[in-house]
Motif scaffolding. Sequence first.
Motif, PDB file in Angstrom:
ATOM      1  N   ILE A  15       0.828  -1.208   0.000  1.00 30.81           N
ATOM      2  CA  ILE A  15       0.000   0.000   0.000  1.00 30.81           C
ATOM      3  C   ILE A  15       0.864   1.262   0.000  1.00 30.81           C
ATOM      4  CG2 ILE A  15      -1.673   1.343   1.359  1.00 30.81           C
ATOM      5  CD1 ILE A  15      -2.854  -1.288   2.335  1.00 30.81           C
ATOM      6  N   TYR A  16       1.913   1.268   0.820  1.00 29.76           N
ATOM      7  CA  TYR A  16       2.734   2.467   0.999  1.00 29.76           C
ATOM      8  C   TYR A  16       3.701   2.686  -0.163  1.00 29.76           C
ATOM      9  CZ  TYR A  16       6.516   5.379   2.831  1.00 29.76           C
ATOM     10  OH  TYR A  16       7.483   6.352   2.986  1.00 29.76           O
ATOM     11  N   LEU A  17       4.390   1.642  -0.605  1.00 30.79           N
ATOM     12  CA  LEU A  17       5.446   1.813  -1.606  1.00 30.79           C
ATOM     13  C   LEU A  17       4.936   2.344  -2.944  1.00 30.79           C
ATOM     14  CD1 LEU A  17       7.681  -1.309  -0.874  1.00 30.79           C
ATOM     15  CD2 LEU A  17       8.100   1.083  -0.274  1.00 30.79           C
ATOM     16  N   PRO A  18       3.806   1.851  -3.499  1.00 34.74           N
ATOM     17  CA  PRO A  18       3.331   2.437  -4.768  1.00 34.74           C
ATOM     18  C   PRO A  18       3.066   3.939  -4.669  1.00 34.74           C
ATOM     19  CG  PRO A  18       2.222   0.369  -4.333  1.00 34.74           C
ATOM     20  CD  PRO A  18       2.983   0.705  -3.089  1.00 34.74           C
ATOM     21  N   SER A  19       2.548   4.390  -3.539  1.00 35.06           N
ATOM     22  CA  SER A  19       2.299   5.831  -3.390  1.00 35.06           C
ATOM     23  C   SER A  19       3.600   6.612  -3.345  1.00 35.06           C
ATOM     24  CB  SER A  19       1.496   6.085  -2.106  1.00 35.06           C
ATOM     25  OG  SER A  19       2.239   5.698  -0.953  1.00 35.06           O
ATOM     26  N   THR A  20       4.694   5.962  -2.969  1.00 38.06           N
ATOM     27  CA  THR A  20       5.993   6.630  -2.900  1.00 38.06           C
ATOM     28  C   THR A  20       6.665   6.715  -4.262  1.00 38.06           C
ATOM     29  OG1 THR A  20       6.267   5.812  -0.636  1.00 38.06           O
ATOM     30  CG2 THR A  20       8.247   6.594  -1.752  1.00 38.06           C
ATOM     31  N   PHE A  21       6.414   5.722  -5.122  1.00 43.38           N
ATOM     32  CA  PHE A  21       7.118   5.633  -6.409  1.00 43.38           C
ATOM     33  C   PHE A  21       6.203   5.836  -7.606  1.00 43.38           C
ATOM     34  CE2 PHE A  21       9.758   3.119  -3.471  1.00 43.38           C
ATOM     35  CZ  PHE A  21      10.964   3.791  -3.612  1.00 43.38           C
ATOM     36  N   GLY A  22       5.128   6.570  -7.440  1.00 42.37           N
ATOM     37  CA  GLY A  22       4.312   6.968  -8.583  1.00 42.37           C
ATOM     38  C   GLY A  22       3.240   5.997  -9.007  1.00 42.37           C
ATOM     39  N   GLY A  23       2.893   5.024  -8.191  1.00 43.49           N
ATOM     40  CA  GLY A  23       1.823   4.085  -8.523  1.00 43.49           C
ATOM     41  C   GLY A  23       2.332   2.850  -9.244  1.00 43.49           C
ATOM     42  N   TRP A  24       1.438   1.838  -9.308  1.00 47.02           N
ATOM     43  CA  TRP A  24       1.827   0.567  -9.916  1.00 47.02           C
ATOM     44  C   TRP A  24       2.091   0.701 -11.411  1.00 47.02           C
ATOM     45  CZ3 TRP A  24       3.694  -3.112  -7.189  1.00 47.02           C
ATOM     46  CH2 TRP A  24       3.261  -3.328  -5.880  1.00 47.02           C
ATOM     47  N   GLY A  25       1.394   1.614 -12.090  1.00 48.45           N
ATOM     48  CA  GLY A  25       1.632   1.787 -13.520  1.00 48.45           C
ATOM     49  C   GLY A  25       3.066   2.187 -13.801  1.00 48.45           C
ATOM     50  N   SER A  26       3.563   3.156 -13.052  1.00 52.45           N
ATOM     51  CA  SER A  26       4.950   3.589 -13.221  1.00 52.45           C
ATOM     52  C   SER A  26       5.928   2.489 -12.835  1.00 52.45           C
ATOM     53  CB  SER A  26       5.194   4.832 -12.362  1.00 52.45           C
ATOM     54  OG  SER A  26       6.548   5.242 -12.449  1.00 52.45           O
ATOM     55  N   ILE A  27       5.598   1.743 -11.803  1.00 50.60           N
ATOM     56  CA  ILE A  27       6.477   0.644 -11.351  1.00 50.60           C
ATOM     57  C   ILE A  27       6.580  -0.429 -12.427  1.00 50.60           C
ATOM     58  CG2 ILE A  27       6.639  -1.268  -9.698  1.00 50.60           C
ATOM     59  CD1 ILE A  27       5.436   0.637  -7.605  1.00 50.60           C
ATOM     60  N   PHE A  28       5.435  -0.811 -13.013  1.00 56.63           N
ATOM     61  CA  PHE A  28       5.456  -1.848 -14.046  1.00 56.63           C
ATOM     62  C   PHE A  28       6.138  -1.368 -15.328  1.00 56.63           C
ATOM     63  CE2 PHE A  28       1.511  -3.762 -11.919  1.00 56.63           C
ATOM     64  CZ  PHE A  28       2.280  -4.678 -11.227  1.00 56.63           C
ATOM     65  N   ASP A  29       6.021  -0.080 -15.648  1.00 54.44           N
ATOM     66  CA  ASP A  29       6.710   0.462 -16.825  1.00 54.44           C
ATOM     67  C   ASP A  29       8.220   0.336 -16.663  1.00 54.44           C
ATOM     68  OD1 ASP A  29       4.354   1.085 -18.084  1.00 54.44           O
ATOM     69  OD2 ASP A  29       4.329   3.178 -17.436  1.00 54.44           O
ATOM     70  N   ASP A  30       8.730   0.694 -15.501  1.00 54.16           N
ATOM     71  CA  ASP A  30      10.167   0.579 -15.264  1.00 54.16           C
ATOM     72  C   ASP A  30      10.622  -0.872 -15.256  1.00 54.16           C
ATOM     73  OD1 ASP A  30       9.970   3.327 -14.922  1.00 54.16           O
ATOM     74  OD2 ASP A  30      11.426   3.347 -13.280  1.00 54.16           O
ATOM     75  N   ALA A  31       9.774  -1.753 -14.698  1.00 52.03           N
ATOM     76  CA  ALA A  31      10.111  -3.176 -14.686  1.00 52.03           C
ATOM     77  C   ALA A  31      10.158  -3.722 -16.108  1.00 52.03           C
ATOM     78  CB  ALA A  31       9.101  -3.948 -13.850  1.00 52.03           C
ATOM     79  N   ASP A  32       9.215  -3.294 -16.960  1.00 46.47           N
ATOM     80  CA  ASP A  32       9.198  -3.745 -18.347  1.00 46.47           C
ATOM     81  C   ASP A  32      10.449  -3.300 -19.082  1.00 46.47           C
ATOM     82  OD1 ASP A  32       7.752  -4.954 -20.662  1.00 46.47           O
ATOM     83  OD2 ASP A  32       7.811  -2.883 -21.399  1.00 46.47           O
ATOM     84  N   ALA A  33      10.870  -2.047 -18.833  1.00 48.33           N
ATOM     85  CA  ALA A  33      12.097  -1.553 -19.464  1.00 48.33           C
ATOM     86  C   ALA A  33      13.312  -2.336 -18.992  1.00 48.33           C
ATOM     87  CB  ALA A  33      12.266  -0.064 -19.155  1.00 48.33           C
ATOM     88  N   LYS A  34      13.335  -2.668 -17.704  1.00 49.05           N
ATOM     89  CA  LYS A  34      14.451  -3.438 -17.149  1.00 49.05           C
ATOM     90  C   LYS A  34      14.497  -4.833 -17.759  1.00 49.05           C
ATOM     91  CE  LYS A  34      17.588  -4.651 -14.015  1.00 49.05           C
ATOM     92  NZ  LYS A  34      18.947  -4.067 -13.930  1.00 49.05           N
ATOM     93  N   MET A  35      13.331  -5.463 -17.913  1.00 52.02           N
ATOM     94  CA  MET A  35      13.275  -6.815 -18.456  1.00 52.02           C
ATOM     95  C   MET A  35      13.659  -6.865 -19.930  1.00 52.02           C
ATOM     96  SD  MET A  35      12.538  -8.759 -15.942  1.00 52.02           S
ATOM     97  CE  MET A  35      11.816  -8.696 -14.300  1.00 52.02           C
ATOM     98  N   SER A  36      13.616  -5.724 -20.606  1.00 53.34           N
ATOM     99  CA  SER A  36      13.941  -5.685 -22.033  1.00 53.34           C
ATOM    100  C   SER A  36      15.433  -5.564 -22.283  1.00 53.34           C
ATOM    101  CB  SER A  36      13.213  -4.518 -22.708  1.00 53.34           C
ATOM    102  OG  SER A  36      11.807  -4.666 -22.561  1.00 53.34           O
ATOM    103  N   THR A  37      16.200  -5.195 -21.265  1.00 51.83           N
ATOM    104  CA  THR A  37      17.642  -5.067 -21.435  1.00 51.83           C
ATOM    105  C   THR A  37      18.299  -6.443 -21.495  1.00 51.83           C
ATOM    106  OG1 THR A  37      17.975  -4.930 -19.035  1.00 51.83           O
ATOM    107  CG2 THR A  37      17.658  -2.866 -20.222  1.00 51.83           C
ATOM    108  N   THR A  38      19.471  -6.515 -22.098  1.00 53.25           N
ATOM    109  CA  THR A  38      20.181  -7.780 -22.271  1.00 53.25           C
ATOM    110  C   THR A  38      20.986  -8.121 -21.023  1.00 53.25           C
ATOM    111  OG1 THR A  38      20.359  -7.423 -24.652  1.00 53.25           O
ATOM    112  CG2 THR A  38      21.855  -9.044 -23.672  1.00 53.25           C
ATOM    113  N   ASN A  39      20.851  -9.353 -20.587  1.00 47.77           N
ATOM    114  CA  ASN A  39      21.642  -9.851 -19.458  1.00 47.77           C
ATOM    115  C   ASN A  39      22.994 -10.304 -19.988  1.00 47.77           C
ATOM    116  OD1 ASN A  39      22.797 -11.247 -17.333  1.00 47.77           O
ATOM    117  ND2 ASN A  39      20.892 -12.208 -16.686  1.00 47.77           N
ATOM    118  N   PRO A  40      24.097  -9.657 -19.569  1.00 48.10           N
ATOM    119  CA  PRO A  40      25.412 -10.033 -20.117  1.00 48.10           C
ATOM    120  C   PRO A  40      25.827 -11.460 -19.787  1.00 48.10           C
ATOM    121  CG  PRO A  40      25.634  -8.531 -18.231  1.00 48.10           C
ATOM    122  CD  PRO A  40      24.184  -8.577 -18.583  1.00 48.10           C
ATOM    123  N   ALA A  41      25.276 -12.022 -18.710  1.00 44.98           N
ATOM    124  CA  ALA A  41      25.656 -13.386 -18.315  1.00 44.98           C
ATOM    125  C   ALA A  41      25.079 -14.428 -19.256  1.00 44.98           C
ATOM    126  CB  ALA A  41      25.213 -13.660 -16.880  1.00 44.98           C
TER     127      ALA A  41
END
Length: 349
Positions: A15-41
Motif C-alpha cells: 500500500i505504501y510503496l506504490p504511493s511513494t514511487f508513482g503508482g503501480w503503472g509507473s512501477i510496471f513500466d520501469d520493470a518492463d524496461a528493465k526486463m527488455s535489457t540484455t543480461n550479459p551473463a
Amino acid sequence: MKDLLIYLAIVVAVIYLPSTFGGWGSIFDDADAKMSTTNPATGKPAGAIIPGMTSFNAYWTLALGSAMALFMYPHSITGVLATKSRNTIRRNAVVLPLYSLMLGFLALLGYVAIKAGTMPVDTNGTINAQLVVPQLFLDTFPSWFAGVALAAIAIGALVPAAIMSIAASNLFTRNIYRDLIKPDVTPRTEAKISKLVSLLVKVGALVFVLGMDQSSAINLQLLGGIWILQTFPAIVAGLYTRWFNKWALLVGWAAGMVYGTIAAYNVVNPATGKHFGGSIAAIPWTHTTVYIGVTAFVLNAVVAAVGTLVLRAFKVEDTADSTRSTDYEVDEDDVRVQPVPDELRAELS
C-alpha cells in the motif's frame, strides 16, 4: 505472531510503496524496461526468465507438482497429526490460500525494487539478489518499521525450520533408532534422542547456510521437491487402497528417484555452468519441457502399477491391511487418544 508480523509488513509495503514511487503503472513500466535489457551473463533479455508461451507446460506442471508435494513433507504430516480434530484441519485449510496470496504480494515487491533502484549488497561487497526485499525495506521505511519487517522475515524462517527439524528427528527416532537400533527403548529415552537429533538437524542446516553459496540452497529446495513427490504414490494410494503391492511401490519410488535426480543433474545453469541448475527439463524423446518431478512421478506410478500386476501374476504375497475404517475418524474426545493417566505414564517411564 509469525503470521501477523508477515502480513503487517507485506500489506503495509504493497500500500505504501506504490504511493511513494508513482503508482503501480509507473512501477510496471520501469520493470518492463528493465526486463527488455540484455543480461550479459546469458546474452538474452533479462525478461527471458519470465515464462513465455513456450513455457506454459513447464509452469502448470511445476504448480501441480509443487501442490502434490506440499503435504508429502514430513513436517506437514507432523502438523496434521498434532491437531486436535478434523475440524482444526478444515479451518486451517480455509485460511491456507491466503499464504499464496501473500507470496503474490511479495513478488510485487521485486518490481518495486527495480523502480527504487535497490542495490542489495552482501557482506562481502557483492550483489546478492536474494537480499533485495530486506534491502528495499531498509532503504524506504523508517528504521523502526524496517526492524519489524526484518523480524517478520526471521520468525518466518525460524518457525518452519523448527517444525522441519522436529519432523526429521521423529522420523529418525521412530523408524531407525527404535526399529533398527534399540527396539525396547523407553518413551523417556525416545524423547531425549528425538530432541538431540532435532538439535543436530538445526546445526546441520546452519552449516549448509554458512558453508554453501546461495544458489545451492535454491537448487536443493528444487531437488527436494522432486524427491519428496516420489513418496506420493505410496502415501496417498496407501490411504485409499491396498491395490498396489508394497514391493512394486518401492521399485516405483526408486525409479522416480533415479530418473528425477539424473534429470535434475543434467540441468545446467547458463550463468554459472553448474549442475542442478533448475527443475525443468524436456520429457524423454520429446521437446516438451515440464517439471521434472511430474515426469518422475508418472514413471513412478507406471512402474508401481505394472510391478503390482507382475507380482500378482507370480502370486507374490503382500502384507495384510491392519487398519480399520474407524481409524480415520478419531477426534480429541475418542478414548483411543485420551491423555495417558499419570500412574500409567510413571510406569511406562
